[in-house]
Design a protein around this motif. Structure first.
Motif, PDB file in Angstrom:
ATOM      1  N   LEU A   1       0.803  -1.222   0.000  1.00 34.22           N
ATOM      2  CA  LEU A   1       0.000   0.000   0.000  1.00 34.22           C
ATOM      3  C   LEU A   1       0.842   1.281   0.000  1.00 34.22           C
ATOM      4  O   LEU A   1       0.369   2.334   0.426  1.00 34.22           O
ATOM      5  CB  LEU A   1      -0.964   0.024   1.196  1.00 34.22           C
ATOM      6  N   MET A   2       2.078   1.207  -0.472  1.00 37.86           N
ATOM      7  CA  MET A   2       2.947   2.377  -0.529  1.00 37.86           C
ATOM      8  C   MET A   2       3.593   2.470  -1.912  1.00 37.86           C
ATOM      9  O   MET A   2       4.803   2.312  -2.063  1.00 37.86           O
ATOM     10  CB  MET A   2       4.025   2.315   0.560  1.00 37.86           C
ATOM     11  N   PRO A   3       2.790   2.756  -2.960  1.00 40.39           N
ATOM     12  CA  PRO A   3       3.347   2.808  -4.313  1.00 40.39           C
ATOM     13  C   PRO A   3       4.399   3.904  -4.490  1.00 40.39           C
ATOM     14  O   PRO A   3       5.360   3.714  -5.243  1.00 40.39           O
ATOM     15  CB  PRO A   3       2.121   3.063  -5.201  1.00 40.39           C
ATOM     16  N   GLU A   4       4.237   5.017  -3.796  1.00 36.67           N
ATOM     17  CA  GLU A   4       5.217   6.087  -3.934  1.00 36.67           C
ATOM     18  C   GLU A   4       6.559   5.682  -3.334  1.00 36.67           C
ATOM     19  O   GLU A   4       7.624   5.929  -3.917  1.00 36.67           O
ATOM     20  CB  GLU A   4       4.701   7.367  -3.269  1.00 36.67           C
ATOM     21  N   LYS A   5       6.528   5.046  -2.161  1.00 32.38           N
ATOM     22  CA  LYS A   5       7.766   4.575  -1.537  1.00 32.38           C
ATOM     23  C   LYS A   5       8.413   3.478  -2.390  1.00 32.38           C
ATOM     24  O   LYS A   5       9.648   3.406  -2.494  1.00 32.38           O
ATOM     25  CB  LYS A   5       7.488   4.039  -0.130  1.00 32.38           C
ATOM     26  N   THR A   6       7.572   2.637  -2.993  1.00 31.38           N
ATOM     27  CA  THR A   6       8.102   1.599  -3.877  1.00 31.38           C
ATOM     28  C   THR A   6       8.826   2.223  -5.056  1.00 31.38           C
ATOM     29  O   THR A   6       9.938   1.811  -5.415  1.00 31.38           O
ATOM     30  CB  THR A   6       6.966   0.686  -4.383  1.00 31.38           C
ATOM     31  N   ALA A   7       8.210   3.258  -5.668  1.00 37.06           N
ATOM     32  CA  ALA A   7       8.817   3.931  -6.823  1.00 37.06           C
ATOM     33  C   ALA A   7      10.101   4.652  -6.440  1.00 37.06           C
ATOM     34  O   ALA A   7      11.017   4.779  -7.266  1.00 37.06           O
ATOM     35  CB  ALA A   7       7.821   4.905  -7.430  1.00 37.06           C
ATOM     36  N   GLU A   8      10.194   5.107  -5.195  1.00 35.85           N
ATOM     37  CA  GLU A   8      11.424   5.752  -4.735  1.00 35.85           C
ATOM     38  C   GLU A   8      12.557   4.742  -4.588  1.00 35.85           C
ATOM     39  O   GLU A   8      13.731   5.085  -4.704  1.00 35.85           O
ATOM     40  CB  GLU A   8      11.193   6.425  -3.373  1.00 35.85           C
ATOM     41  N   THR A   9      12.193   3.481  -4.324  1.00 30.12           N
ATOM     42  CA  THR A   9      13.189   2.447  -4.048  1.00 30.12           C
ATOM     43  C   THR A   9      13.564   1.643  -5.284  1.00 30.12           C
ATOM     44  O   THR A   9      14.739   1.313  -5.480  1.00 30.12           O
ATOM     45  CB  THR A   9      12.661   1.498  -2.949  1.00 30.12           C
ATOM     46  N   ILE A  10      12.583   1.309  -6.126  1.00 32.10           N
ATOM     47  CA  ILE A  10      12.841   0.566  -7.361  1.00 32.10           C
ATOM     48  C   ILE A  10      12.599   1.508  -8.533  1.00 32.10           C
ATOM     49  O   ILE A  10      11.472   1.971  -8.748  1.00 32.10           O
ATOM     50  CB  ILE A  10      11.944  -0.680  -7.469  1.00 32.10           C
ATOM     51  N   ASP A  11      13.654   1.799  -9.294  1.00 35.68           N
ATOM     52  CA  ASP A  11      13.529   2.792 -10.356  1.00 35.68           C
ATOM     53  C   ASP A  11      12.882   2.200 -11.611  1.00 35.68           C
ATOM     54  O   ASP A  11      12.555   1.006 -11.668  1.00 35.68           O
ATOM     55  CB  ASP A  11      14.884   3.445 -10.667  1.00 35.68           C
ATOM     56  N   ALA A  12      12.709   3.037 -12.619  1.00 31.12           N
ATOM     57  CA  ALA A  12      12.006   2.631 -13.837  1.00 31.12           C
ATOM     58  C   ALA A  12      12.718   1.521 -14.587  1.00 31.12           C
ATOM     59  O   ALA A  12      12.102   0.794 -15.374  1.00 31.12           O
ATOM     60  CB  ALA A  12      11.813   3.856 -14.749  1.00 31.12           C
ATOM     61  N   GLN A  13      14.007   1.380 -14.383  1.00 29.79           N
ATOM     62  CA  GLN A  13      14.777   0.324 -15.046  1.00 29.79           C
ATOM     63  C   GLN A  13      14.818  -0.973 -14.224  1.00 29.79           C
ATOM     64  O   GLN A  13      15.491  -1.932 -14.607  1.00 29.79           O
ATOM     65  CB  GLN A  13      16.212   0.798 -15.308  1.00 29.79           C
ATOM     66  N   GLY A  14      14.130  -0.974 -13.084  1.00 30.19           N
ATOM     67  CA  GLY A  14      14.054  -2.187 -12.279  1.00 30.19           C
ATOM     68  C   GLY A  14      15.176  -2.369 -11.286  1.00 30.19           C
ATOM     69  O   GLY A  14      15.329  -3.449 -10.705  1.00 30.19           O
ATOM     70  N   TRP A  15      15.975  -1.316 -11.054  1.00 23.61           N
ATOM     71  CA  TRP A  15      17.064  -1.397 -10.067  1.00 23.61           C
ATOM     72  C   TRP A  15      16.560  -0.963  -8.697  1.00 23.61           C
ATOM     73  O   TRP A  15      15.939   0.098  -8.556  1.00 23.61           O
ATOM     74  CB  TRP A  15      18.223  -0.498 -10.470  1.00 23.61           C
ATOM     75  N   LEU A  16      16.836  -1.770  -7.706  1.00 24.55           N
ATOM     76  CA  LEU A  16      16.482  -1.422  -6.328  1.00 24.55           C
ATOM     77  C   LEU A  16      17.637  -0.647  -5.692  1.00 24.55           C
ATOM     78  O   LEU A  16      18.776  -1.118  -5.688  1.00 24.55           O
ATOM     79  CB  LEU A  16      16.185  -2.683  -5.514  1.00 24.55           C
ATOM     80  N   HIS A  17      17.327   0.525  -5.184  1.00 22.94           N
ATOM     81  CA  HIS A  17      18.327   1.370  -4.527  1.00 22.94           C
ATOM     82  C   HIS A  17      18.381   0.969  -3.050  1.00 22.94           C
ATOM     83  O   HIS A  17      17.452   1.215  -2.289  1.00 22.94           O
ATOM     84  CB  HIS A  17      17.958   2.845  -4.692  1.00 22.94           C
ATOM     85  N   THR A  18      19.498   0.362  -2.659  1.00 23.23           N
ATOM     86  CA  THR A  18      19.578  -0.250  -1.335  1.00 23.23           C
ATOM     87  C   THR A  18      19.746   0.754  -0.204  1.00 23.23           C
ATOM     88  O   THR A  18      19.425   0.456   0.943  1.00 23.23           O
ATOM     89  CB  THR A  18      20.755  -1.236  -1.267  1.00 23.23           C
ATOM     90  N   GLY A  19      20.304   1.937  -0.501  1.00 25.43           N
ATOM     91  CA  GLY A  19      20.652   2.865   0.568  1.00 25.43           C
ATOM     92  C   GLY A  19      21.960   2.517   1.232  1.00 25.43           C
ATOM     93  O   GLY A  19      22.397   3.196   2.159  1.00 25.43           O
ATOM     94  N   ASP A  20      22.627   1.450   0.740  1.00 19.92           N
ATOM     95  CA  ASP A  20      23.935   1.050   1.262  1.00 19.92           C
ATOM     96  C   ASP A  20      25.044   1.710   0.459  1.00 19.92           C
ATOM     97  O   ASP A  20      24.990   1.759  -0.774  1.00 19.92           O
ATOM     98  CB  ASP A  20      24.122  -0.471   1.175  1.00 19.92           C
ATOM     99  N   LEU A  21      26.034   2.210   1.155  1.00 18.74           N
ATOM    100  CA  LEU A  21      27.241   2.711   0.515  1.00 18.74           C
ATOM    101  C   LEU A  21      28.230   1.559   0.392  1.00 18.74           C
ATOM    102  O   LEU A  21      28.487   0.843   1.360  1.00 18.74           O
ATOM    103  CB  LEU A  21      27.873   3.823   1.358  1.00 18.74           C
ATOM    104  N   GLY A  22      28.773   1.406  -0.808  1.00 14.74           N
ATOM    105  CA  GLY A  22      29.711   0.323  -0.992  1.00 14.74           C
ATOM    106  C   GLY A  22      30.598   0.548  -2.192  1.00 14.74           C
ATOM    107  O   GLY A  22      30.525   1.574  -2.871  1.00 14.74           O
ATOM    108  N   MET A  23      31.431  -0.438  -2.456  1.00 15.33           N
ATOM    109  CA  MET A  23      32.296  -0.394  -3.628  1.00 15.33           C
ATOM    110  C   MET A  23      32.509  -1.817  -4.120  1.00 15.33           C
ATOM    111  O   MET A  23      32.275  -2.786  -3.394  1.00 15.33           O
ATOM    112  CB  MET A  23      33.621   0.293  -3.307  1.00 15.33           C
ATOM    113  N   MET A  24      32.946  -1.931  -5.379  1.00 19.88           N
ATOM    114  CA  MET A  24      33.175  -3.238  -5.991  1.00 19.88           C
ATOM    115  C   MET A  24      34.578  -3.264  -6.573  1.00 19.88           C
ATOM    116  O   MET A  24      35.003  -2.294  -7.211  1.00 19.88           O
ATOM    117  CB  MET A  24      32.132  -3.491  -7.086  1.00 19.88           C
TER     118      MET A  24
END
Length: 575
Positions: free
Chosen positions: A428-451
């Motif tokens: 029941l939170m479509p706006e929060k979902t859209a903030e987290t999963i972008d239009a290309q289907g990537w989920l933004h974790t909020g984690d800082l990291g490196m590879m």
């Protein structure tokens, strides 16, 4: 596939593994039919009145009895059913039974207070609540009395549905494992009795209507920033995540898994339970974590794999009787851990003294949960500094959090994840979902990291936890890892505190090893000699214990309040 040539992007590989197209109920039944006489569940708690051993045939029979009772209660496919209890046998039965009938399991943190419980029951549109009357210092029945005065007016909860103003969708409260009856609450045993009116054919028909991509669970996030969000996870995402996590860990058919993580957490109900059932193993269940009890269970039941956060491992290592050699833990050959920094010295000590080959994981509720995992043969140094490579069928990239540009190797940015493992969204939170999963289907974790160039991911903190000191970014995890390298430091957390001149400064909160002493001035010089000057914490604070979540992780928001109080600072004020 795999890592890109010059960018921090890991494109999903199959690793010759096909994803399962199964529901949890069908997976469970396949296992029960294949190994009916193999031990499935062990509860060795005579002190709590739980001395239970079930083979797969008996386990399946108990699950089916409960599934029929759930149907008899009028719970339809898609209805939300909340479970608030420690890791008791009924919780485990409910996880499988609800999946069989297509109802959605909504897990409830046993640390919730009345206001948090009310929010979840309302926001989650809960139809039925299964609970216990009390647990540790919490009285859930008292909380319900305050929330639902109408509960006491429901004299026949088997027939009369609950009607409340506060929670208009809630229809029943089922009470599990209580010594006395409570007005308005339906006893768990009566649910099983009601199920005798439901035929095997009715249960089979319900189970056949459930599809792999249906929502199986809603798990609520911690809610340290704003209200908790209900993460919708499917049969497909959780089952396959359990499969791939177990495969990388080398879990074989029939292994015995000591399940000590709380079942309300994905580490408990997905990684522990589903991984074990997929491999037709034995679940040695912990009702709750207690270091001495875990050691007793390992000694008596000989599990081959455990899943524990570092604070749990430290507690077991520190047990006086374990230090005296009273418990044999050499049956442990595999170990999953993560959730916070793990120094090489701890990995080495766990390996030598408890046994097993520690493997580090990175997980989020929104990713069902495991994203990355170290390989069994990785060095301890690699395991202490990274969370391994992405699992099969999982894509990961590191981007600039402002521009979204993909970064190069070993450059810090936000971790993004894509693949089968993503949540269906926030309930029941479509706006929060859209903030987290972008239009290309990537989920933004909020984690800082490196590879790095080999695809190994290192987590250096949360975006919200990053300290900005005079315009420079400081990553708490980096300093925590360094401080844990000091022989006198057993636990370390670094948080931001306000500063008039620099904006923010780092405060290190430390718990010393037993019998150790450490002078602040000596520690400061130790840091200055080994790390950049701007990374040396301005403050060093010493505590006897850390506030932990129910799953054993640090509560950073609480730790920051502790630091502010110890330093005499208020939010927004300078030092």
């Amino acid at each position: 596939m795999g890592v890109a040539k010059d960018r921090a992007v890991w494109t999903a590989e199959t690793d010759n593994v096909e994803l399962l197209d199964l529901t949890i109920g069908d997976m469970f039944d396949q296992g029960a039919e294949a190994v009916p006489e193999r031990e499935a569940v062990v509860y060795k708690y005579p002190e709590l009145g739980m001395d239970l051993r079930l083979d797969y045939r008996s386990f399946q029979a108990e699950v089916n009895k409960l599934a029929k009772g759930i149907i008899a209660l009028g719970i339809e496919a898609g209805d939300k059913v909340a479970v608030l209890a420690p890791n008791i046998p009924e919780w485990l039965l409910l996880e499988i039974a609800l999946a069989k009938v297509g109802a959605v399991l909504v897990t409830v943190n046993t640390g919730y207070r009345a206001a948090e419980l009310e929010y979840l029951l309302r926001n989650g549109d809960i139809h039925t609540l299964f609970t216990v009357d009390k647990y540790r210092k919490s009285s859930f029945i008292e909380a319900l009395d305050g929330l639902l005065p109408e509960l006491r007016e429901c004299r026949d909860p088997a027939r009369d549905l609950l009607r409340t103003q506060a929670l208009p969708r809630l229809r029943r409260v089922v009470m599990m494992r209580c010594e006395s009856s409570y007005v308005g609450c339906l006893p768990f045993d009566q649910v099983l009795e009601l199920g005798t009116a439901i035929s095997d054919e009715q249960l089979r028909a319900r189970q056949a209507s459930v599809k792999p991509h249906d929502v199986a669970q809603i798990q609520y996030t911690s809610g340290t920033t704003g209200h908790p969000k209900g993460v919708m996870l499917t049969h497909h995402s959780t089952l396959n995540n359990a499969l791939l996590t177990a495969r990388r860990a080398g879990l074989a058919d029939g292994e015995r898994f000591l399940a000590s993580m709380p079942l309300f957490h994905t580490a408990g109900c997905v990684v522990n339970v589903l991984s074990t059932l997929l491999h037709r193993g034995t679940l040695i269940m912990a009702v709750y974590f207690d270091a001495r009890k875990m050691l007793e269970l390992i000694d008596a039941e000989k599990p081959s794999i455990i899943n524990m956060v570092p604070t749990m491992l430290i507690a077991m290592l520190g047990d006086p009787l374990f230090q005296q050699g009273r418990f044999n833990t050499r049956s442990i050959t595999k170990m999953l851990t993560g959730g916070t920094s793990i120094p090489v010295v701890l990995i080495d000590e766990v390996h030598k003294r408890i046994g097993g080959n520690p493997m580090i994981v990175l997980g989020l509720t929104e990713t069902s949960p495991i994203v990355c995992q170290t390989l069994p043969d990785d060095s301890f140094e690699l395991k202490s500094t990274t969370v391994g490579q992405p699992l099969p069928h999982t894509s990961v990239k590191v981007v600039d959090q402002e521009t979204g540009e993909v970064l190069g190797f070993d450059q810090p940015g936000e971790l993004l994840v894509k693949g089968y493992l993503l949540m269906q969204g926030y309930y029941l939170m479509p706006e929060k979902t859209a903030e987290t999963i972008d239009a290309q289907g990537w989920l933004h974790t909020g984690d800082l990291g490196m590879m790095d160039k080999n695809g190994y991911v290192r987590v250096i903190g949360r975006l919200k936890d990053m300290i900005i000191r005079g315009g420079e970014n400081i990553y708490p995890v980096e300093i925590e890892e360094f401080l844990l390298g000091h022989e006198s430091v057993e636990q370390a957390a670094v948080v931001a505190v306000p500063d008039e001149y620099m904006g923010e400064e780092a405060a290190a909160i430390l718990r010393l090893a037993e019998g150790a002493s450490l002078d602040e001035a000596v520690l400061r010089e130790y840091c200055r000699a080994r790390i950049s000057r701007h990374k040396v914490p301005k403050y060093f604070l010493f505590v006897d214990e850390f506030p932990l979540t129910a799953s054993g992780k640090f509560r950073k928001n609480v730790l920051r309040e502790v630091a502010l109080q110890m330093l005499g600072l208020n939010k927004g004020e300078g030092a």
